[in-house]
Design a protein around this motif. Sequence first.
Motif, mmCIF file in Angstrom:
data_model
loop_
_atom_site.group_PDB
_atom_site.id
_atom_site.type_symbol
_atom_site.label_atom_id
_atom_site.label_comp_id
_atom_site.label_asym_id
_atom_site.label_seq_id
_atom_site.Cartn_x
_atom_site.Cartn_y
_atom_site.Cartn_z
ATOM 1 N N VAL A 79 0.866 -1.178 0.000
ATOM 2 C CA VAL A 79 0.000 0.000 0.000
ATOM 3 C C VAL A 79 0.901 1.224 0.000
ATOM 4 O O VAL A 79 1.842 1.309 0.796
ATOM 5 C CB VAL A 79 -0.933 0.008 1.231
ATOM 6 C CG1 VAL A 79 -1.637 1.358 1.368
ATOM 7 C CG2 VAL A 79 -1.953 -1.109 1.140
ATOM 8 N N ALA B 106 -3.296 -0.779 -3.088
ATOM 9 C CA ALA B 106 -4.061 0.465 -3.013
ATOM 10 C C ALA B 106 -3.117 1.638 -2.855
ATOM 11 O O ALA B 106 -2.088 1.541 -2.184
ATOM 12 C CB ALA B 106 -5.045 0.433 -1.842
ATOM 13 N N VAL C 164 -3.238 5.384 -1.265
ATOM 14 C CA VAL C 164 -4.023 6.113 -0.284
ATOM 15 C C VAL C 164 -3.644 7.592 -0.350
ATOM 16 O O VAL C 164 -2.464 7.940 -0.256
ATOM 17 C CB VAL C 164 -3.775 5.577 1.141
ATOM 18 C CG1 VAL C 164 -4.630 6.327 2.155
ATOM 19 C CG2 VAL C 164 -4.050 4.085 1.197
ATOM 20 N N ALA D 167 -3.206 6.880 -9.601
ATOM 21 C CA ALA D 167 -4.116 5.857 -10.097
ATOM 22 C C ALA D 167 -4.436 6.067 -11.576
ATOM 23 O O ALA D 167 -4.513 5.114 -12.353
ATOM 24 C CB ALA D 167 -5.399 5.860 -9.270
ATOM 25 N N VAL E 228 -1.501 0.246 -10.068
ATOM 26 C CA VAL E 228 -2.385 0.544 -8.937
ATOM 27 C C VAL E 228 -3.709 -0.188 -9.095
ATOM 28 O O VAL E 228 -4.426 0.010 -10.078
ATOM 29 C CB VAL E 228 -2.638 2.064 -8.828
ATOM 30 C CG1 VAL E 228 -3.603 2.363 -7.687
ATOM 31 C CG2 VAL E 228 -1.322 2.803 -8.638
ATOM 32 N N ARG F 218 -6.296 -0.253 -6.554
ATOM 33 C CA ARG F 218 -7.412 0.420 -5.881
ATOM 34 C C ARG F 218 -6.968 1.796 -5.413
ATOM 35 O O ARG F 218 -5.763 2.065 -5.301
ATOM 36 C CB ARG F 218 -7.900 -0.385 -4.663
ATOM 37 C CG ARG F 218 -8.348 -1.808 -4.950
ATOM 38 C CD ARG F 218 -8.588 -2.557 -3.656
ATOM 39 N NE ARG F 218 -8.876 -3.967 -3.854
ATOM 40 C CZ ARG F 218 -7.948 -4.905 -4.009
ATOM 41 N NH1 ARG F 218 -6.652 -4.569 -3.984
ATOM 42 N NH2 ARG F 218 -8.292 -6.168 -4.168
ATOM 43 N N LEU F 219 -7.949 2.621 -5.089
ATOM 44 C CA LEU F 219 -7.693 3.982 -4.618
ATOM 45 C C LEU F 219 -8.515 4.231 -3.363
ATOM 46 O O LEU F 219 -9.713 3.945 -3.326
ATOM 47 C CB LEU F 219 -8.067 4.987 -5.714
ATOM 48 C CG LEU F 219 -7.991 6.477 -5.385
ATOM 49 C CD1 LEU F 219 -6.568 6.902 -5.039
ATOM 50 C CD2 LEU F 219 -8.516 7.294 -6.574
ATOM 51 N N ILE F 220 -7.861 4.761 -2.327
ATOM 52 C CA ILE F 220 -8.535 5.109 -1.078
ATOM 53 C C ILE F 220 -8.230 6.573 -0.771
ATOM 54 O O ILE F 220 -7.062 6.970 -0.693
ATOM 55 C CB ILE F 220 -8.062 4.220 0.090
ATOM 56 C CG1 ILE F 220 -8.349 2.747 -0.206
ATOM 57 C CG2 ILE F 220 -8.735 4.646 1.397
ATOM 58 C CD1 ILE F 220 -7.772 1.789 0.828
ATOM 59 N N GLN G 288 -10.101 2.489 -11.401
ATOM 60 C CA GLN G 288 -9.994 1.539 -10.295
ATOM 61 C C GLN G 288 -11.130 1.711 -9.290
ATOM 62 O O GLN G 288 -11.683 2.804 -9.140
ATOM 63 C CB GLN G 288 -8.666 1.729 -9.555
ATOM 64 C CG GLN G 288 -7.431 1.401 -10.365
ATOM 65 C CD GLN G 288 -6.864 2.612 -11.075
ATOM 66 O OE1 GLN G 288 -7.586 3.524 -11.464
ATOM 67 N NE2 GLN G 288 -5.550 2.627 -11.238
ATOM 68 N N THR H 160 -12.742 2.631 -5.974
ATOM 69 C CA THR H 160 -12.302 3.731 -5.119
ATOM 70 C C THR H 160 -13.228 3.874 -3.925
ATOM 71 O O THR H 160 -14.451 3.758 -4.062
ATOM 72 C CB THR H 160 -12.287 5.056 -5.912
ATOM 73 O OG1 THR H 160 -11.407 4.922 -7.036
ATOM 74 C CG2 THR H 160 -11.836 6.217 -5.041
ATOM 75 N N LEU I 218 -10.076 -3.927 0.483
ATOM 76 C CA LEU I 218 -8.771 -4.411 0.031
ATOM 77 C C LEU I 218 -8.802 -5.885 -0.328
ATOM 78 O O LEU I 218 -8.057 -6.341 -1.204
ATOM 79 C CB LEU I 218 -7.724 -4.157 1.119
ATOM 80 C CG LEU I 218 -7.314 -2.701 1.343
ATOM 81 C CD1 LEU I 218 -6.491 -2.568 2.613
ATOM 82 C CD2 LEU I 218 -6.548 -2.186 0.135
ATOM 83 N N VAL J 290 -10.825 -7.294 -7.862
ATOM 84 C CA VAL J 290 -10.524 -6.129 -8.697
ATOM 85 C C VAL J 290 -10.774 -6.502 -10.145
ATOM 86 O O VAL J 290 -10.125 -7.386 -10.693
ATOM 87 C CB VAL J 290 -9.060 -5.660 -8.526
ATOM 88 C CG1 VAL J 290 -8.775 -4.491 -9.452
ATOM 89 C CG2 VAL J 290 -8.817 -5.257 -7.089
#
Length: 300
Positions: free
Chosen positions: A39, A105, A107, A120, A127, A129-131, A234, A236, A291, A295
């Motif tokens: 991450v 992810a 962040v 992202a 990448v 995922r996006l948080i 992605q 999010t 997480l 995906v």
Amino acid sequence: MLPVAGRSAVTGVERRTTVVRLEAGPVEYRLEQRGEAAVVVFHGGHMRAGLALGEEVFAEAGYTLLVPSRPGYGRTPLSTGTTVSGFADATRELCDHLGISKIAAVVGISGGGPTAVTMAARHPDLVARLILQSAVGWLTWPDRRTRLAAHAMFAAATERATWAAVRALMRLAPDAGLRMLLCDLSTRPVRDVMTVLSTEDRATLIALFSHMRSGSGFLNDLRPSPDVTADVGQPTVVIATPRDGAVPFAHAQSLTTAIRRAELVGSQADSHFIWLGPDWPAIAEEIRDFLNGPVKSTGR
């Protein structure tokens, strides 16, 4: 591109960081190696790689953490990827240097939001995922009064003195210092915010405020950047509280609308610090589920 190890000046609060000289320029970073999945955390304003905030949810889930100091913060100079797109590419280079071929992810916290979104958008192969947490988006930010105050307090000639005064206040009159700083971080009356803070929360904030610095990074954060939200494919999660006085909740709403696979998670926190909210354990569980979820293709 040899790394230059260096321990943060404040032991017991700051964590060990390293500086590596990449083609993009020097980058300070903290790498906490755990599992194969990584991450990447882009910190908020007045922070740097050596200061950790809200990372326990990722550490406890066994993720390797990579936290670079954004341009102008810590030991990353402004000359390294001054723009958010430039630093997103520099972070890609840093990942390649460290052998990180997949990021579970990215962040983005507060002022680090645009860099995370841009990372992202520009590197979807890396990448997954996006948080976004209390993140700045592409609405006008900050307001004119705050912008003028920032240029007065965090300019090269005043930034060091500003934070020296904050540290002195936190040491000599911590409650007064907390009231002064939290006043701009919540939409609620500061006395109400102070009332619900636990002893542990107070200690956390005092330690955090006592070690913050802006460098040249915060004023750099105020520069506009291209809106790339439409390019993010992605999954999010956008986490924010309507009581945030630093980054209006409208930013979270706008980001959720603009990013086509985004979900908004509302926090009950009384201030910008969502990690201190009463519902943070439940939100942390949502992050873990996010997480661990599948995906799908970004469609790009």
